[in-house]
Design a protein around this motif. Structure first.
Motif, PDB file in Angstrom:
ATOM      1  N   PRO A   5      13.739   7.081  -6.938  1.00 31.41           N
ATOM      2  CA  PRO A   5      12.334   6.658  -6.897  1.00 31.41           C
ATOM      3  C   PRO A   5      11.697   7.088  -5.572  1.00 31.41           C
ATOM      4  O   PRO A   5      12.367   7.216  -4.552  1.00 31.41           O
ATOM      5  CB  PRO A   5      12.417   5.138  -7.010  1.00 31.41           C
ATOM      6  N   ALA A   6      10.402   7.312  -5.637  1.00 33.31           N
ATOM      7  CA  ALA A   6       9.672   7.717  -4.440  1.00 33.31           C
ATOM      8  C   ALA A   6       9.666   6.584  -3.416  1.00 33.31           C
ATOM      9  O   ALA A   6       9.751   5.401  -3.770  1.00 33.31           O
ATOM     10  CB  ALA A   6       8.243   8.091  -4.804  1.00 33.31           C
ATOM     11  N   ARG A   7       9.597   6.947  -2.162  1.00 26.86           N
ATOM     12  CA  ARG A   7       9.589   5.961  -1.076  1.00 26.86           C
ATOM     13  C   ARG A   7       8.432   4.969  -1.254  1.00 26.86           C
ATOM     14  O   ARG A   7       8.589   3.775  -1.045  1.00 26.86           O
ATOM     15  CB  ARG A   7       9.482   6.676   0.267  1.00 26.86           C
ATOM     16  N   LYS A   8       7.289   5.480  -1.668  1.00 28.32           N
ATOM     17  CA  LYS A   8       6.120   4.625  -1.865  1.00 28.32           C
ATOM     18  C   LYS A   8       6.363   3.602  -2.974  1.00 28.32           C
ATOM     19  O   LYS A   8       5.930   2.448  -2.877  1.00 28.32           O
ATOM     20  CB  LYS A   8       4.902   5.492  -2.190  1.00 28.32           C
ATOM     21  N   ALA A   9       7.060   4.011  -4.021  1.00 31.49           N
ATOM     22  CA  ALA A   9       7.377   3.095  -5.124  1.00 31.49           C
ATOM     23  C   ALA A   9       8.319   1.993  -4.661  1.00 31.49           C
ATOM     24  O   ALA A   9       8.150   0.825  -5.016  1.00 31.49           O
ATOM     25  CB  ALA A   9       7.982   3.865  -6.288  1.00 31.49           C
ATOM     26  N   VAL A  10       9.315   2.354  -3.859  1.00 31.71           N
ATOM     27  CA  VAL A  10      10.266   1.367  -3.350  1.00 31.71           C
ATOM     28  C   VAL A  10       9.564   0.386  -2.418  1.00 31.71           C
ATOM     29  O   VAL A  10       9.778  -0.830  -2.497  1.00 31.71           O
ATOM     30  CB  VAL A  10      11.450   2.059  -2.639  1.00 31.71           C
ATOM     31  N   LEU A  11       8.705   0.893  -1.547  1.00 31.26           N
ATOM     32  CA  LEU A  11       7.976   0.017  -0.626  1.00 31.26           C
ATOM     33  C   LEU A  11       7.027  -0.907  -1.382  1.00 31.26           C
ATOM     34  O   LEU A  11       6.866  -2.076  -1.026  1.00 31.26           O
ATOM     35  CB  LEU A  11       7.206   0.846   0.409  1.00 31.26           C
ATOM     36  N   GLY A  12       6.400  -0.396  -2.433  1.00 30.13           N
ATOM     37  CA  GLY A  12       5.519  -1.234  -3.254  1.00 30.13           C
ATOM     38  C   GLY A  12       6.297  -2.327  -3.970  1.00 30.13           C
ATOM     39  O   GLY A  12       5.846  -3.476  -4.044  1.00 30.13           O
ATOM     40  N   LEU A  13       7.467  -1.977  -4.475  1.00 30.40           N
ATOM     41  CA  LEU A  13       8.316  -2.967  -5.128  1.00 30.40           C
ATOM     42  C   LEU A  13       8.789  -4.012  -4.128  1.00 30.40           C
ATOM     43  O   LEU A  13       8.821  -5.203  -4.425  1.00 30.40           O
ATOM     44  CB  LEU A  13       9.513  -2.281  -5.793  1.00 30.40           C
ATOM     45  N   TYR A  14       9.135  -3.571  -2.926  1.00 33.89           N
ATOM     46  CA  TYR A  14       9.554  -4.504  -1.867  1.00 33.89           C
ATOM     47  C   TYR A  14       8.422  -5.472  -1.529  1.00 33.89           C
ATOM     48  O   TYR A  14       8.638  -6.680  -1.446  1.00 33.89           O
ATOM     49  CB  TYR A  14       9.974  -3.731  -0.617  1.00 33.89           C
ATOM     50  N   ALA A  15       7.219  -4.957  -1.374  1.00 33.14           N
ATOM     51  CA  ALA A  15       6.074  -5.811  -1.039  1.00 33.14           C
ATOM     52  C   ALA A  15       5.798  -6.823  -2.161  1.00 33.14           C
ATOM     53  O   ALA A  15       5.551  -8.006  -1.882  1.00 33.14           O
ATOM     54  CB  ALA A  15       4.837  -4.948  -0.779  1.00 33.14           C
ATOM     55  N   SER A  16       5.863  -6.384  -3.399  1.00 34.19           N
ATOM     56  CA  SER A  16       5.625  -7.289  -4.524  1.00 34.19           C
ATOM     57  C   SER A  16       6.701  -8.366  -4.613  1.00 34.19           C
ATOM     58  O   SER A  16       6.404  -9.541  -4.851  1.00 34.19           O
ATOM     59  CB  SER A  16       5.607  -6.508  -5.841  1.00 34.19           C
ATOM     60  N   THR A  17       7.944  -7.966  -4.425  1.00 37.18           N
ATOM     61  CA  THR A  17       9.051  -8.919  -4.497  1.00 37.18           C
ATOM     62  C   THR A  17       8.966  -9.924  -3.359  1.00 37.18           C
ATOM     63  O   THR A  17       9.172 -11.128  -3.557  1.00 37.18           O
ATOM     64  CB  THR A  17      10.398  -8.176  -4.471  1.00 37.18           C
ATOM     65  N   LEU A  18       8.657  -9.451  -2.171  1.00 38.35           N
ATOM     66  CA  LEU A  18       8.544 -10.352  -1.021  1.00 38.35           C
ATOM     67  C   LEU A  18       7.377 -11.324  -1.190  1.00 38.35           C
ATOM     68  O   LEU A  18       7.502 -12.516  -0.905  1.00 38.35           O
ATOM     69  CB  LEU A  18       8.378  -9.536   0.264  1.00 38.35           C
ATOM     70  N   GLN A  19       6.265 -10.844  -1.706  1.00 40.17           N
ATOM     71  CA  GLN A  19       5.113 -11.708  -1.957  1.00 40.17           C
ATOM     72  C   GLN A  19       5.454 -12.772  -2.997  1.00 40.17           C
ATOM     73  O   GLN A  19       5.103 -13.943  -2.831  1.00 40.17           O
ATOM     74  CB  GLN A  19       3.930 -10.871  -2.430  1.00 40.17           C
ATOM     75  N   THR A  20       6.156 -12.382  -4.037  1.00 43.51           N
ATOM     76  CA  THR A  20       6.558 -13.342  -5.063  1.00 43.51           C
ATOM     77  C   THR A  20       7.545 -14.350  -4.501  1.00 43.51           C
ATOM     78  O   THR A  20       7.448 -15.549  -4.786  1.00 43.51           O
ATOM     79  CB  THR A  20       7.175 -12.604  -6.268  1.00 43.51           C
ATOM     80  N   ALA A  21       8.484 -13.895  -3.687  1.00 46.15           N
ATOM     81  CA  ALA A  21       9.464 -14.799  -3.083  1.00 46.15           C
ATOM     82  C   ALA A  21       8.776 -15.819  -2.176  1.00 46.15           C
ATOM     83  O   ALA A  21       9.170 -16.988  -2.138  1.00 46.15           O
ATOM     84  CB  ALA A  21      10.498 -14.004  -2.288  1.00 46.15           C
TER      85      ALA A  21
END
Length: 96
Positions: A5-21
């Motif tokens: 996956p693209a770096r931007k996709a991973v960072l977006g997933l990280y941000a979404s997961t962290l926000q949800t957590a």
């Protein structure tokens, strides 16, 4: 051959997961899932194999959907705040 996956996709997933957590109302769940998210994505950052990285990314996407549902339920039945979370307006020893 799987493309990572693209770096931007991973960072977006990280941000979404962290926000949800961070949206959990329960202190214990919130701190656990924030720490787990950071550990998961540190492992993904260190991964060199594109196939394993793709698998880890896909697993994290699935876990995000589960985490979102759990956060909603936790917000519905959150309960009282813990003493650790309370902010007191009383002066501390050094404030006199």
């Amino acid at each position: 051959m799987a493309t990572p996956p693209a770096r931007k996709a991973v960072l977006g997933l990280y941000a979404s997961t962290l926000q949800t957590a961070k949206s959990f109302s329960s202190y214990n769940f919130r701190t656990y899932f924030v720490q787990r998210t950071e550990d998961t994505f540190r492992g993904m950052q260190a991964e060199q194999d594109p196939i394993k990285l793709s698998q880890a990314y896909n697993e994290a996407v699935k876990e995000l959907s589960v985490l979102r549902r759990c956060a909603v339920v936790n917000q519905l039945y959150g309960g009282a705040r813990l003493a650790v979370e309370e902010q007191s307006d009383a002066p501390t020893r050094g404030d006199t």
